[in-house]
Motif scaffolding. Sequence first.
Motif, PDB file in Angstrom:
ATOM      1  N   LEU A  48      28.824  35.403  39.143  1.00  0.00           N
ATOM      2  CA  LEU A  48      27.484  34.631  38.424  1.00  0.00           C
ATOM      3  C   LEU A  48      27.715  33.118  38.812  1.00  0.00           C
ATOM      4  CD1 LEU A  48      27.796  35.585  34.545  1.00  0.00           C
ATOM      5  CD2 LEU A  48      26.135  36.570  36.378  1.00  0.00           C
ATOM      6  N   HIS A  49      28.611  32.826  39.652  1.00  0.00           N
ATOM      7  CA  HIS A  49      28.738  31.271  40.219  1.00  0.00           C
ATOM      8  C   HIS A  49      29.034  31.385  41.591  1.00  0.00           C
ATOM      9  CE1 HIS A  49      32.728  32.615  39.316  1.00  0.00           C
ATOM     10  NE2 HIS A  49      33.219  31.504  39.890  1.00  0.00           N
ATOM     11  N   ARG A  50      29.334  32.488  42.361  1.00  0.00           N
ATOM     12  CA  ARG A  50      29.404  32.379  43.738  1.00  0.00           C
ATOM     13  C   ARG A  50      29.308  33.919  44.231  1.00  0.00           C
ATOM     14  NH1 ARG A  50      34.707  32.070  47.540  1.00  0.00           N
ATOM     15  NH2 ARG A  50      34.013  30.511  49.384  1.00  0.00           N
ATOM     16  N   ILE A  51      28.710  33.929  45.359  1.00  0.00           N
ATOM     17  CA  ILE A  51      28.433  35.312  45.691  1.00  0.00           C
ATOM     18  C   ILE A  51      29.026  35.710  47.259  1.00  0.00           C
ATOM     19  CG2 ILE A  51      26.335  36.827  46.579  1.00  0.00           C
ATOM     20  CD1 ILE A  51      24.433  34.866  44.980  1.00  0.00           C
ATOM     21  N   GLU A  52      29.526  36.825  47.149  1.00  0.00           N
ATOM     22  CA  GLU A  52      29.943  37.277  48.358  1.00  0.00           C
ATOM     23  C   GLU A  52      29.059  38.460  48.967  1.00  0.00           C
ATOM     24  OE1 GLU A  52      34.091  40.110  49.380  1.00  0.00           O
ATOM     25  OE2 GLU A  52      33.966  38.727  47.539  1.00  0.00           O
ATOM     26  N   ASP A  53      28.456  37.903  50.100  1.00  0.00           N
ATOM     27  CA  ASP A  53      27.336  38.669  50.633  1.00  0.00           C
ATOM     28  C   ASP A  53      27.815  39.448  51.586  1.00  0.00           C
ATOM     29  OD1 ASP A  53      24.587  39.526  51.363  1.00  0.00           O
ATOM     30  OD2 ASP A  53      23.783  37.420  51.956  1.00  0.00           O
ATOM     31  N   ASP A  54      28.127  40.965  51.051  1.00  0.00           N
ATOM     32  CA  ASP A  54      28.350  41.757  51.948  1.00  0.00           C
ATOM     33  C   ASP A  54      27.551  42.355  53.167  1.00  0.00           C
ATOM     34  OD1 ASP A  54      30.895  41.914  50.281  1.00  0.00           O
ATOM     35  OD2 ASP A  54      30.785  44.071  50.488  1.00  0.00           O
ATOM     36  N   SER A  55      26.266  42.068  52.930  1.00  0.00           N
ATOM     37  CA  SER A  55      25.381  42.551  53.755  1.00  0.00           C
ATOM     38  C   SER A  55      25.604  41.658  55.109  1.00  0.00           C
ATOM     39  CB  SER A  55      24.008  42.369  53.571  1.00  0.00           C
ATOM     40  OG  SER A  55      23.465  40.922  52.975  1.00  0.00           O
ATOM     41  N   LYS A  56      26.235  40.685  55.138  1.00  0.00           N
ATOM     42  CA  LYS A  56      26.484  39.761  56.259  1.00  0.00           C
ATOM     43  C   LYS A  56      27.793  40.202  57.146  1.00  0.00           C
ATOM     44  CE  LYS A  56      22.801  36.817  55.515  1.00  0.00           C
ATOM     45  NZ  LYS A  56      21.908  37.043  56.435  1.00  0.00           N
ATOM     46  N   GLY A  57      28.331  41.126  56.479  1.00  0.00           N
ATOM     47  CA  GLY A  57      29.757  41.415  57.200  1.00  0.00           C
ATOM     48  C   GLY A  57      30.805  40.634  56.950  1.00  0.00           C
ATOM     49  N   VAL A  58      31.536  40.480  57.705  1.00  0.00           N
ATOM     50  CA  VAL A  58      32.636  39.424  57.848  1.00  0.00           C
ATOM     51  C   VAL A  58      32.714  38.611  58.932  1.00  0.00           C
ATOM     52  CG1 VAL A  58      34.422  41.425  56.876  1.00  0.00           C
ATOM     53  CG2 VAL A  58      34.233  40.930  59.217  1.00  0.00           C
ATOM     54  N   CYS A  59      33.292  37.365  58.688  1.00  0.00           N
ATOM     55  CA  CYS A  59      33.217  36.199  59.548  1.00  0.00           C
ATOM     56  C   CYS A  59      34.153  36.686  60.788  1.00  0.00           C
ATOM     57  CB  CYS A  59      33.512  35.007  59.016  1.00  0.00           C
ATOM     58  SG  CYS A  59      33.694  33.323  60.049  1.00  0.00           S
ATOM     59  N   HIS A  60      34.056  36.774  61.948  1.00  0.00           N
ATOM     60  CA  HIS A  60      34.776  37.022  63.004  1.00  0.00           C
ATOM     61  C   HIS A  60      35.612  35.754  63.411  1.00  0.00           C
ATOM     62  CE1 HIS A  60      33.370  40.850  63.270  1.00  0.00           C
ATOM     63  NE2 HIS A  60      32.014  40.402  63.268  1.00  0.00           N
ATOM     64  N   LEU A  61      35.222  34.708  63.005  1.00  0.00           N
ATOM     65  CA  LEU A  61      36.157  33.380  63.081  1.00  0.00           C
ATOM     66  C   LEU A  61      37.245  33.407  62.151  1.00  0.00           C
ATOM     67  CD1 LEU A  61      33.191  30.778  63.756  1.00  0.00           C
ATOM     68  CD2 LEU A  61      34.510  32.245  65.469  1.00  0.00           C
ATOM     69  N   ASP A  62      37.324  34.118  61.089  1.00  0.00           N
ATOM     70  CA  ASP A  62      38.291  34.188  60.169  1.00  0.00           C
ATOM     71  C   ASP A  62      39.371  35.373  60.814  1.00  0.00           C
ATOM     72  OD1 ASP A  62      40.100  34.669  58.113  1.00  0.00           O
ATOM     73  OD2 ASP A  62      38.658  34.287  56.606  1.00  0.00           O
ATOM     74  N   PRO A  63      40.399  34.809  61.380  1.00  0.00           N
ATOM     75  CA  PRO A  63      41.591  35.959  62.079  1.00  0.00           C
ATOM     76  C   PRO A  63      42.028  36.867  61.065  1.00  0.00           C
ATOM     77  CG  PRO A  63      42.447  33.832  62.060  1.00  0.00           C
ATOM     78  CD  PRO A  63      41.148  33.754  61.590  1.00  0.00           C
ATOM     79  N   ARG A  64      42.023  36.709  59.708  1.00  0.00           N
ATOM     80  CA  ARG A  64      42.665  37.615  58.659  1.00  0.00           C
ATOM     81  C   ARG A  64      41.662  39.132  58.672  1.00  0.00           C
ATOM     82  NH1 ARG A  64      42.297  33.841  53.834  1.00  0.00           N
ATOM     83  NH2 ARG A  64      40.271  33.536  54.708  1.00  0.00           N
ATOM     84  N   GLY A  65      40.528  39.064  59.258  1.00  0.00           N
ATOM     85  CA  GLY A  65      39.795  40.263  59.237  1.00  0.00           C
ATOM     86  C   GLY A  65      39.011  40.774  58.094  1.00  0.00           C
TER      87      GLY A  65
END
Length: 489
Positions: A48-65
């Motif tokens: 309700l206060h922050r959205i994890e937008d799965d349609s965008k996939g993952v950020c490839h600049l985050d090496p954790r995957g």
Amino acid sequence: MKKLFFFLLCLGVGMSCHAHENFITRQDHQLFDGKKLFRFAGIQFPELHRIEDDSKGVCHLDPRGWGQFFKWPTADEQENWIKSLVHTGHKAMRVYVLSIEQEFDHACNRQTHIMKPATPNAMPRLNPIAMEHYDRMIALSDKYGLRLILPIVDHWPWWGGREQLAAFYGEKPEDFYNTNSKTFKAYLNIIEQLLTRKNTITGREYRDEKAIMAWETGNELQDTTADFLRITAAHIKNLDKNHLVVDGTYKKINEFALNDPNVDIISNHYYENAGNLSPSTVTDDLTAIKGKKAYLIGEFGLLSSQQLEEIMNAAVDTKINGASAVGAFIWGGRGRRHNGGFYWHLEPANNKTYSYHLPGFADGDANEEITVVNMVRHAIARMDGEKAMRPLPIPEAPLLRTIFSEKNIQWLGSSTGRHYTVERAENPKGPWKVIGKNISDGKNKFNPDSDSLFSDSSKFEAGKEYFYRVTAVNETGVSHASNIQSFKR
């Protein structure tokens, strides 16, 4: 200006801006709203206060995957989600934690609620932009009658948790639970900043907001110690006399929590990896609590509808020496997008369970969505001593967005809409022609970059203006028509 906007918004829908008369209180193992027993069930909407937008996939600049893309909800989205919850019977909602800045956030263009200290060894800072969305979540919950359970910090790193907080001070994740550490001192400071924050919309400090039901020490704090809980709970109660405190411990019931005078609610989450995903856990936990505190099943899920119902029935019906669970939430749901469709999430724990959407759609049959939503609505009614699921209210009008192409007509769906009818006219006063019926906005894995709610395939005259409106439909009735938008070929 924000206070004026909120006041006018209340007047516009003919509702009180303050739906809550009382703070939620506890007597032994029971919760009360004034003199009325307060029990609840629901599908947990964590974002309700922050959205994890799965349609965008993952950020490839985050090496954790697994680093996701995040965004802040719009005011329309937040209001729609909260109305969807309330209009399907939800009285309370547990959201997810405050996010904490971590190493790869800048590269992935992610903002968080908690920012690193401005100078070494200073205290963390609340992000004013992030907290305005938190303010609005509380204000809208107050307006529509929803109670909030607010966990503070995460045991896990997904949104930034104890590990990221400890990193601010060169300490280890386990130092979060060490009451002599810099990390723990920072955690207590975050609590103080939070409880004393003045809501930019309501003008009240958080500790005076009746929409807040309880503060939870954190999400799945499985290494909670007696000292950690004692100091944390006392710190919250010293600052805030109005709200309940939830022990956010995971997988076990701690005897020291049962004897802590500043702890009101004992919580547990049921999952396969915790080894407790069973209706019998309700009995086990209530037996261990001995009626000393209220008991909350903060999360359970990733099961078939039949298995979910067995656990929910146990949460509603099980009594041990007169004590029952005060509430239970199935994981988890997502809300509508500003321009149409729904946000969604695929649970990596079993790679087959998607988030649920309210009020439930045939598009989610593979997820047993309607079955699960209806089971929860029935449980909500039963928590209040009612036998039958309450009917949905007639839908409110959808909100039609500006039309840039007849191939992609977009609207924010009604909070209880099942499907929609699209009409077109050559004059804003009509006559109106139905050009689309039984249109659903409940598609799972909706991608706003490639999917559209409705495409008008009619033949158009060049230079001529066409007008559109949309109505929402559910089993109870039909909404008023939406606002009108036009399009010129």
